[in-house]
Design an enzyme around this catalytic site. Structure first.
Site, short mmCIF file in Angstrom:
data_model
loop_
_atom_site.label_atom_id
_atom_site.label_comp_id
_atom_site.label_asym_id
_atom_site.label_seq_id
_atom_site.Cartn_x
_atom_site.Cartn_y
_atom_site.Cartn_z
N ARG A 41 0.75 -1.04 -0.10
CA ARG A 41 0.19 0.13 0.16
C ARG A 41 0.78 1.29 -0.06
O ARG A 41 0.34 2.41 -0.05
CB ARG A 41 -1.07 -0.04 1.11
CG ARG A 41 -1.87 -1.16 1.27
CD ARG A 41 -2.92 -1.10 2.34
NE ARG A 41 -3.45 -2.29 2.74
CZ ARG A 41 -4.20 -3.06 1.81
NH1 ARG A 41 -4.73 -2.52 0.80
NH2 ARG A 41 -4.60 -4.17 2.04
N HIS A 73 3.52 -11.01 -5.96
CA HIS A 73 2.44 -10.03 -6.75
C HIS A 73 2.75 -8.43 -6.26
O HIS A 73 3.00 -8.30 -5.22
CB HIS A 73 1.01 -10.25 -6.04
CG HIS A 73 0.05 -9.52 -6.82
ND1 HIS A 73 -0.13 -8.42 -7.18
CD2 HIS A 73 -1.25 -10.25 -7.33
CE1 HIS A 73 -1.20 -8.07 -7.62
NE2 HIS A 73 -1.98 -9.05 -8.15
N TYR A 76 -0.74 -3.02 -5.67
CA TYR A 76 -1.96 -2.58 -6.18
C TYR A 76 -1.96 -1.01 -6.80
O TYR A 76 -2.69 -0.66 -7.69
CB TYR A 76 -3.18 -2.59 -5.51
CG TYR A 76 -3.27 -4.31 -5.15
CD1 TYR A 76 -3.56 -5.05 -6.21
CD2 TYR A 76 -3.44 -4.77 -3.91
CE1 TYR A 76 -3.86 -6.32 -5.83
CE2 TYR A 76 -3.54 -6.11 -3.45
CZ TYR A 76 -3.83 -6.77 -4.64
OH TYR A 76 -4.19 -8.26 -4.10
N HIS A 113 -0.80 -5.82 -12.69
CA HIS A 113 -2.04 -5.50 -13.37
C HIS A 113 -1.75 -4.40 -14.44
O HIS A 113 -0.97 -3.47 -14.10
CB HIS A 113 -3.20 -4.85 -12.53
CG HIS A 113 -3.64 -6.10 -11.42
ND1 HIS A 113 -4.58 -5.83 -10.41
CD2 HIS A 113 -3.26 -7.27 -11.19
CE1 HIS A 113 -4.86 -6.56 -9.56
NE2 HIS A 113 -4.07 -7.71 -10.15
N GLU A 149 -1.09 -9.83 -15.69
CA GLU A 149 -2.34 -10.49 -15.17
C GLU A 149 -3.60 -10.09 -15.99
O GLU A 149 -3.68 -8.74 -16.12
CB GLU A 149 -2.66 -10.41 -13.79
CG GLU A 149 -3.75 -10.88 -13.20
CD GLU A 149 -3.69 -10.99 -11.57
OE1 GLU A 149 -3.04 -10.20 -10.90
OE2 GLU A 149 -4.95 -11.61 -11.06
N ASP A 183 -6.03 -15.20 -14.20
CA ASP A 183 -6.90 -15.13 -12.94
C ASP A 183 -8.25 -15.81 -13.24
O ASP A 183 -8.79 -14.93 -14.08
CB ASP A 183 -6.86 -13.61 -12.43
CG ASP A 183 -7.64 -13.83 -10.83
OD1 ASP A 183 -8.82 -14.09 -11.00
OD2 ASP A 183 -6.97 -13.41 -9.91
N HIS A 186 -10.89 -12.98 -12.65
CA HIS A 186 -11.12 -11.91 -13.62
C HIS A 186 -11.40 -12.36 -14.97
O HIS A 186 -12.45 -11.72 -15.42
CB HIS A 186 -9.77 -11.28 -13.56
CG HIS A 186 -9.06 -11.00 -12.36
ND1 HIS A 186 -7.81 -10.37 -12.18
CD2 HIS A 186 -9.45 -10.76 -11.08
CE1 HIS A 186 -7.91 -10.04 -10.72
NE2 HIS A 186 -8.73 -10.14 -10.20
N HIS A 220 -4.00 -17.65 -11.37
CA HIS A 220 -4.45 -17.38 -9.85
C HIS A 220 -5.87 -17.98 -9.99
O HIS A 220 -6.91 -17.86 -10.87
CB HIS A 220 -4.84 -15.87 -9.72
CG HIS A 220 -3.55 -15.01 -9.63
ND1 HIS A 220 -3.38 -13.81 -9.50
CD2 HIS A 220 -2.31 -15.50 -9.32
CE1 HIS A 220 -2.18 -13.25 -9.41
NE2 HIS A 220 -1.43 -14.42 -9.23
N ASP A 233 -14.61 -7.42 -9.85
CA ASP A 233 -13.39 -8.36 -9.18
C ASP A 233 -13.66 -8.39 -7.87
O ASP A 233 -13.21 -7.97 -6.94
CB ASP A 233 -12.09 -7.26 -9.44
CG ASP A 233 -10.80 -8.04 -8.99
OD1 ASP A 233 -10.68 -9.15 -8.18
OD2 ASP A 233 -9.80 -7.29 -9.07
N HIS A 235 -13.42 -11.83 -5.26
CA HIS A 235 -13.18 -13.17 -5.33
C HIS A 235 -13.71 -14.25 -4.01
O HIS A 235 -14.32 -13.38 -3.17
CB HIS A 235 -11.45 -13.55 -4.87
CG HIS A 235 -10.63 -12.91 -5.92
ND1 HIS A 235 -9.25 -12.93 -5.50
CD2 HIS A 235 -11.07 -12.16 -7.06
CE1 HIS A 235 -8.79 -12.20 -6.45
NE2 HIS A 235 -9.43 -11.84 -7.39
N GLU A 265 -6.05 -16.86 -4.19
CA GLU A 265 -6.25 -15.48 -3.63
C GLU A 265 -7.85 -15.39 -3.22
O GLU A 265 -8.35 -14.20 -3.44
CB GLU A 265 -6.11 -14.29 -4.81
CG GLU A 265 -4.71 -14.36 -5.37
CD GLU A 265 -4.59 -13.28 -6.53
OE1 GLU A 265 -3.62 -12.64 -6.73
OE2 GLU A 265 -5.34 -13.44 -7.44
ZN ZN Z 1 -3.65 -9.51 -8.91
ZN ZN Z 2 -5.20 -12.41 -9.39
#
Ligand code: ZN
Ligand code: ZN
Length: 287
Positions: A41, A73, A76, A113, A149, A183, A186, A220, A233, A235, A265
């Site tokens: 973050r 990963h 974000y 991403h 991804e 993924d 996704h 993923h 998105d 999960h 994930e």
């Molecule tokens: Zn991701």
């Molecule tokens: Zn993912």
């Protein structure tokens, strides 16, 4: 079936230090793992202490993991397509820092991403901007592979179609240092109906036809809260979302994916051990 090489695991916690991740993976029976190389973050973090790197190598070895099993990963926050020059510069430097850390950890793949120009550029210009950003990242780091991804297509994010990832690979200067991760949540949210073997086969065939099977280096595995084509998105645990058990059975029975890390994930970390055991059973493997 039992002689298959199937790597299945989860994106485990690296809290207290990246060197804690391998043990966290081993504890849930994982044969694949992902982790954040630093606080995901924030834009920057202190470089690793050499002891941390050594402890990571030792923990990987102790639990039987190699670079073939692990794919960190990226943060974000990274958006190489950002129309904001400040955000884009931070994204390039941040992703380069994370790729450098990946290499320091003895790993090769770092997934991220692709990003979005938030509608300020057309699709092709956005894909070229992302590819250009990747060039700048790759030239800063010796070694390492950037793994694109696919996305749910939320907002105007690129990567909802595998063909967009193929275009980015076409535009980068060094395609040998770029790969792809699918993924499942996704893909489904982006409109790929992978609820059965025929649907999964169609997605893999499209991947083979556009980027090639060798470029697909990891998956993923996530079920989806959102419905087909919802672009959401969100999960869900395996088998409890809109994709369902039949979809995941088709994936686990697909021997074309052997040797490619498959990483959960899913939201309920307490259930990862159970989900990993279920997926291994679907693949017909015990270890
Ligand atoms: Zn991701
Ligand atoms: Zn993912």
């Amino acid at each position: 079936m039992t002689n298959r090489t199937v790597y299945v695991g989860a994106h485990v916690s690296a809290s207290g230090g990246v060197n804690n991740a391998p043990a966290n993976a081993a504890e849930i029976g994982a044969t694949a793992l992902s982790l954040f190389t630093r606080n995901q973050r924030r834009w920057t973090s202190k470089p690793y202490e050499s002891e941390t790197i050594e402890a990571f190598h030792a923990a990987m070895k102790e639990h039987g993991y190699t670079a073939d099993h692990a794919m960190p990963h990226a943060s974000y926050l990274v958006n190489l397509g950002s129309p904001d020059e400040e955000v884009r510069r931070k994204s390039i430097d941040g992703l380069a820092d994370e790729l450098g850390r990946t290499v320091q950890l003895g790993l090769r793949w770092l997934n991220f991403h692709p990003g979005t120009s938030k509608g300020e550029l057309d699709e092709d210009a956005t894909l070229r901007r992302i590819a250009d950003g990747m060039d700048r990242v790759l030239e800063q780091v010796d070694g390492g592979v950037l793994v694109l991804e696919n996305t749910a297509g939320q907002g105007s994010s690129m990567g909802a179609r595998i063909g967009q990832l193929a275009s980015i690979i076409e535009y980068v200067a060094d395609p040998d240092r770029v790969a792809v991760c699918i993924d499942t949540c996704h893909a489904f949210a982006a409109g790929y109906d992978i609820r059965d073997a025929a649907g999964w086969d169609a997605l893999i065939q499209e991947t083979i036809d556009t980027v090639g099977l060798d470029k697909l280096v990891a998956l993923h595995l996530n079920d989806s809260t959102g419905t087909l084509g919802s672009n959401k998105d969100r999960h869900k645990p395996i088998g409890e979302g809109e994709i369902g058990m039949d979809g995941f059975r088709a994936i686990m029975e697909d021997t074309r994916l052997d040797g490619k890390p498959m990483i959960l994930e899913t939201p309920d970390t307490d259930r990862w051990a159970e989900e990993i055991a279920l997926l291994k059973k679907m693949a017909g493997v015990t270890a």
